[in-house]
Design an enzyme around this catalytic site. Structure first.
Site, PDB file in Angstrom:
ATOM      1  CG  LEU A 197      -1.945  -1.145   1.317  1.00  0.00           C
ATOM      2  CD1 LEU A 197      -2.711  -1.059   2.630  1.00  0.00           C
ATOM      3  CD2 LEU A 197      -2.901  -1.109   0.136  1.00  0.00           C
ATOM      4  N   GLY A 198       2.041   1.186   0.552  1.00  0.00           N
ATOM      5  CA  GLY A 198       2.910   2.355   0.585  1.00  0.00           C
ATOM      6  C   GLY A 198       4.272   1.982   1.130  1.00  0.00           C
ATOM      7  CB  THR A 207       1.816   0.660   4.628  1.00  0.00           C
ATOM      8  OG1 THR A 207       2.466   1.609   5.482  1.00  0.00           O
ATOM      9  CG2 THR A 207       0.411   0.405   5.149  1.00  0.00           C
ATOM     10  CE  LYS A 260       1.960   2.452   9.634  1.00  0.00           C
ATOM     11  NZ  LYS A 260       1.585   3.743  10.255  1.00  0.00           N
ATOM     12  CG  ASP A 309       2.050  13.245   9.071  1.00  0.00           C
ATOM     13  OD1 ASP A 309       2.155  14.352   8.501  1.00  0.00           O
ATOM     14  OD2 ASP A 309       2.434  12.180   8.557  1.00  0.00           O
TER      15      ASP A 309
END
Length: 469
Positions: free
Chosen positions: A20-21, A28, A43, A143
């Site tokens: 996902l990232g 992730t 994660k 964030d």
């Protein structure tokens, strides 16, 4: 680090479906929990060449924080594990998966939002922040940005379900006060105080405001001009002046002028204070407010402030009302109570006690009335001490409060948003209040602002002079 993660099984339980990232040293992953057959987010923090112990600290803090949270719009903690393979070793954090696109992805795809939809989005996120900030200790996300907000199930004019994700930068107030300074966040969405590593719940409000400005304009905050650290955003034709004012309050660079809590921001979203009028009133100006009875004398080595009498406030009136029955006298009040009257008549000690009580009440009421009308507080600040001298009908007595080199800052609490919060002006040593102006005088907002600026100006000049010496 294994580049081909598909079908990889982590912790003998989580089969990786896709990535996902990724960031340096982190990934992730979307995975299937082989025990429940549910899709989850894993994660992963790798202990590779790019490993930083600070990353592990933040990773573990995210895990511990998610364990404590139960909110339908925040991913739920499921598992935490360590792993080691022939290629990699590291840590994994498992949380529930939300099948939705991020706000960033939807904006990039061309989705646009009306004012009502932006407000709906703001309200949903403020309610999440209210939940986080009211935790003990308060949890600060640090964030908030479009890529960390997920939207799903849009219908009609509704923005859909809103989720706040990625707590990798999270911090609680207790950790902040007791630990080292860590600067995290995303440039453009970070308020000025976050660059110094010291965040407050209001820091999340700035980030949310900058996010909403991006939603409204389609421009990243760094692409917009700034003036005195304020984001200068063009007001879209479909955005009302009131909502633009509200966004300006959200992204006010000064913590003292920004909304101080998510609840205050929620309460003000439909009817915020007029931006231009308030800013004009609160502009720092070293000029005495018209009609003020405060006297101020300032030289290079001393500052004297003479505060007028407090007058009759609600608290004083209540206190005098409570003392009045004792001042009138127990015997008078108990005329209908024959047994009490006979006891007082035959018992000299009891009678003397009640006469003493009555006399004390009369004396105290007299002192309170005279103090309210005539007592003045005279503050003397020099390079030695902050001293308060009390004047009452020719009598005076002084009280040394604190050494001036221990007076760190002056803070004003003002009710800019008409929420009923008690206004005050304080002098602090660290987090400890050493002087409360409103205990000695009933000040109005402009007087507090004037005194705050005068004291700060004098303190700065005094410290500059001492440093030069």
């Amino acid at each position: 680090m294994n580049e081909n993660t598909s079908k990889q099984i982590l912790n003998e339980r989580y089969e990786v479906v896709s990535e996902l990232g990724r960031q340096t040293g982190r990934r992730t992953l979307l995975a299937t929990d082989l025990q429940t057959q549910q899709q989850v987010v894993v994660k992963v923090l790798y202990l590779g060449q790019d490993f930083d112990w600070q990353d592990l600290k933040l990773f573990q803090r995210e895990s511990e924080t998610l364990k404590t949270l139960e909110h339908s719009q925040i991913p739920r903690y499921l598992d935490y594990f360590e792993f080691e393979t022939s290629d990699d070793k590291g840590f994994g954090l498992v949380q529930t998966y939300v099948g939705a696109k991020s706000l960033e992805e939807q904006l990039q795809a061309g989705r646009r939002f009306s004012e009502s939809e932006i407000k709906e989005l703001a309200i949903s996120l403020l309610e999440i922040l209210n939940y986080l900030h009211q935790r003990q200790p308060a949890i600060i996300h640090r964030d908030i940005k479009p890529s960390n907000i997920l939207l799903s199930n849009r219908s009609g004019n509704s923005v859909g379900e809103v989720y706040l994700v990625d707590f990798g930068s999270v911090q609680n107030i207790a950790a902040q006060e007791g630990g080292t300074i860590t600067v995290v966040g995303t440039y453009g969405y970070m308020p000025p105080e976050q660059f110094g590593g010291r965040t407050k719940p209001a820091s999340d409000l700035y980030s949310l405001g900058a996010t909403l400005i991006y939603v409204m304009t389609g421009l990243h905050p760094t692409e917009l001009p700034q003036q005195d650290l304020r984001i200068k955003f063009p007001q879209a034709g479909y955005i009302s002046r009131k909502f633009a004012d509200w966004l300006e309050w959200m992204t006010e660079p000064s913590l003292e002028q920004r909304f101080t809590s998510a609840q205050i921001a929620l309460d003000a979203i439909e009817n915020p204070p007029q931006r231009r009028q308030i800013i004009q009133e609160l502009n720092p100006a070293l000029s005495k407010p018209q009609g003020s009875s405060i006297n101020l004398i300032k030289t290079s080595d001393r500052l004297e402030i003479i505060l007028p009498p407090t007058g009759f406030g609600i608290g004083l009136i209540v206190l005098i009302s409570c003392l009045t029955p004792f001042a009138i006298g127990i015997t008078f009040l108990s005329q209908g109570l024959d047994s009490l009257n006979r006891a007082l008549a035959t018992n000299t000690l009891a009678s003397g006690f009640f006469w003493l009580l009555q006399g004390s009440a009369i004396a105290l009421i007299l002192f309170l009335v005279l103090a309210a009308i005539f007592k003045r507080a005279h503050l003397q600040l020099n390079d030695g001490y902050l001293t308060v001298i009390h004047h009452l009908l020719g009598f005076k007595w002084s009280q040394k409060i604190i050494k001036m080199n221990q007076v760190i800052h002056v803070k004003m609490i003002s009710d800019k948003y008409n929420t009923g919060v008690k206004e005050n002006l304080f002098m602090y040593h660290g987090n400890r209040v050493v002087f409360n102006f409103d205990e000695y005088c009933n000040l109005n907002t402009l007087e507090r602002e004037w005194l705050k600026n005068e004291i700060r100006d004098w303190l700065n000049k005094m410290r500059h002079s001492l440093n030069n010496d």
